[in-house]
Design an enzyme around this catalytic site. Structure first.
Site, PDB file in Angstrom:
ATOM      1  N   HIS A 250      76.382   4.457 -31.439  1.00 21.45           N
ATOM      2  CA  HIS A 250      75.199   5.052 -30.790  1.00 21.45           C
ATOM      3  C   HIS A 250      75.324   6.580 -30.785  1.00 21.45           C
ATOM      4  O   HIS A 250      75.063   7.248 -29.785  1.00 21.45           O
ATOM      5  CB  HIS A 250      75.027   4.507 -29.367  1.00 21.45           C
ATOM      6  CG  HIS A 250      74.682   3.053 -29.335  1.00 21.45           C
ATOM      7  ND1 HIS A 250      73.378   2.588 -29.407  1.00 21.45           N
ATOM      8  CD2 HIS A 250      75.467   1.948 -29.276  1.00 21.45           C
ATOM      9  CE1 HIS A 250      73.375   1.270 -29.379  1.00 21.45           C
ATOM     10  NE2 HIS A 250      74.629   0.853 -29.302  1.00 21.45           N
TER      11      HIS A 250
ATOM     12  N   TYR B 164      85.384   3.116 -24.286  1.00 15.77           N
ATOM     13  CA  TYR B 164      84.534   4.276 -24.005  1.00 15.77           C
ATOM     14  C   TYR B 164      85.380   5.473 -23.582  1.00 15.77           C
ATOM     15  O   TYR B 164      85.107   6.606 -23.972  1.00 15.77           O
ATOM     16  CB  TYR B 164      83.536   3.944 -22.899  1.00 15.77           C
ATOM     17  CG  TYR B 164      82.330   3.145 -23.340  1.00 15.77           C
ATOM     18  CD1 TYR B 164      82.418   2.152 -24.311  1.00 15.77           C
ATOM     19  CD2 TYR B 164      81.085   3.366 -22.769  1.00 15.77           C
ATOM     20  CE1 TYR B 164      81.318   1.419 -24.688  1.00 15.77           C
ATOM     21  CE2 TYR B 164      79.977   2.636 -23.147  1.00 15.77           C
ATOM     22  CZ  TYR B 164      80.097   1.655 -24.106  1.00 15.77           C
ATOM     23  OH  TYR B 164      79.004   0.928 -24.486  1.00 15.77           O
TER      24      TYR B 164
END
EC number: 1.11.1.-
Length: 323
Positions: free
Chosen positions: A44, A312
């Site tokens: 993303h 992440y």
């Protein structure tokens, strides 16, 4: 022809990896999809940040003590990030099939809560190790010059748990706008009420404009970043609006496997309305970690959901160093 994933030694090696290193290896593998783009997310990578306001309906107040879902008179500040699914920040919008909507709720006097969602309802893998195997195999196929459609078919054939997700990806059509996509949070969460009762739930965003896609002919005249341009133009005229649905699970619904859909007949509660009001610069260090849920919502026993946090964090460490 490329060999099928009968390369069982690679899969076996992955499953024997040190869990403490698995997230590092996963980020390494994600970087292999399109190379390293310094300072950018590993997936993303291309996105648009916006300011938003969320107004709870109050209908979820009996299910959770989450600050952003209870008070129907509240206006909850939020940061929204629309994105394509690719790891390449320069890829044309039309070439990145899945789209994402990540929302960071920031209630006054309450816990921050993050909800990430994409345009397919299920994930590709049910465990961190199998996800890493799949990414490694995708890199191998890409290195062998296999075309995208053939590679997707081969991955689906040799990773049966990915078939639901691959089928949904295959049906995706280019959206007319970020504001005309239906977004699914994929994972199950646990809603916790005032008495400590816990109930499984999933979340969905429904676009007020309805779901709208484009034909190949309509795409020919559009710029590579048409989704960002479209969102900015629409927001100048009126907020992009989404309705948040909570899908209530039953005892028999899986909470530990994001590759399996829940039945369509599950009860849905409209939890509130999100108005996306302004395009903004992305705040430094913005981390859309879906395990940041705040009081009243807990991550389920889904191993992929819990694995996303260290992945992440590692991605954030690398991009904050300009890597």
């Amino acid at each position: 022809m490329e060999k099928p994933f009968a390369n069982q030694s690679m899969a076996a090696d992955t499953h024997l990896e040190d869990p403490m290193q698995l997230h590092n290896r996963t980020v390494d593998a994600l970087e292999g999809l399109s190379g390293v783009h310094p300072g950018k997310r590993r997936v993303h990578a291309k996105g648009l940040c916006c300011r938003a306001v969320f107004r709870p309906s109050g209908f979820a107040a009996g299910l959770t003590i989450a600050a952003h879902l209870r008070d129907k008179t509240a206006e909850i500040e939020a940061i929204v990030r629309f994105s394509g699914s690719s790891s390449d920040p320069s890829l044309a919008d039309v070439l990145s099939p899945g789209k994402g909507l990540a929302v960071r709720f920031m209630p006054a006097g309450g816990d921050v809560s993050v909800l990430t969602a994409v345009t397919v309802p299920v994930f590709f893998a049910k465990s961190p190790a199998s996800f890493l195997d799949l990414i490694k195999e995708a890199n191998r196929l890409k290195g062998g010059g296999i075309e995208a459609i053939a590679a997707a078919a081969e991955l689906a054939a040799h990773f049966p748990e990915a078939r639901h997700a691959m089928a949904h990806v295959g049906k995706l059509r280019p959206p007319a706008s970020y504001g005309t996509c239906r977004y699914y949070a994929i994972h199950a969460f646990m809603l916790v009420d005032e008495k400590g009762n816990r109930r499984p739930a999933k979340f969905e965003w429904m676009p007020e404009l309805g779901v709208e896609t484009l034909s190949i002919g309509e795409l020919k005249s559009l710029p590579e970043d048409y989704l960002e341009r479209d969102a900015a133009e629409r927001i100048k005229k009126a907020p992009l609006r989404f309705r948040l649905n909570i899908v209530l699970g039953r005892e028999e619904d899986p909470t530990d496997d994001p590759t399996l859909p829940w039945p369509d007949d599950r009860e849905r509660i409209e939890a509130g309305i999100l108005d996306v009001t302004d395009v903004i610069e992305e705040p430094d260090g913005l981390l859309m970690d879906p395990t940041i849920t705040g009081e009243g919502i807990e991550p389920s026993d889904d191993p992929i959901l819990r694995f996303r946090s260290p992945v992440y964090e590692e991605s954030m460490r690398r991009r904050s160093r300009g890597e």
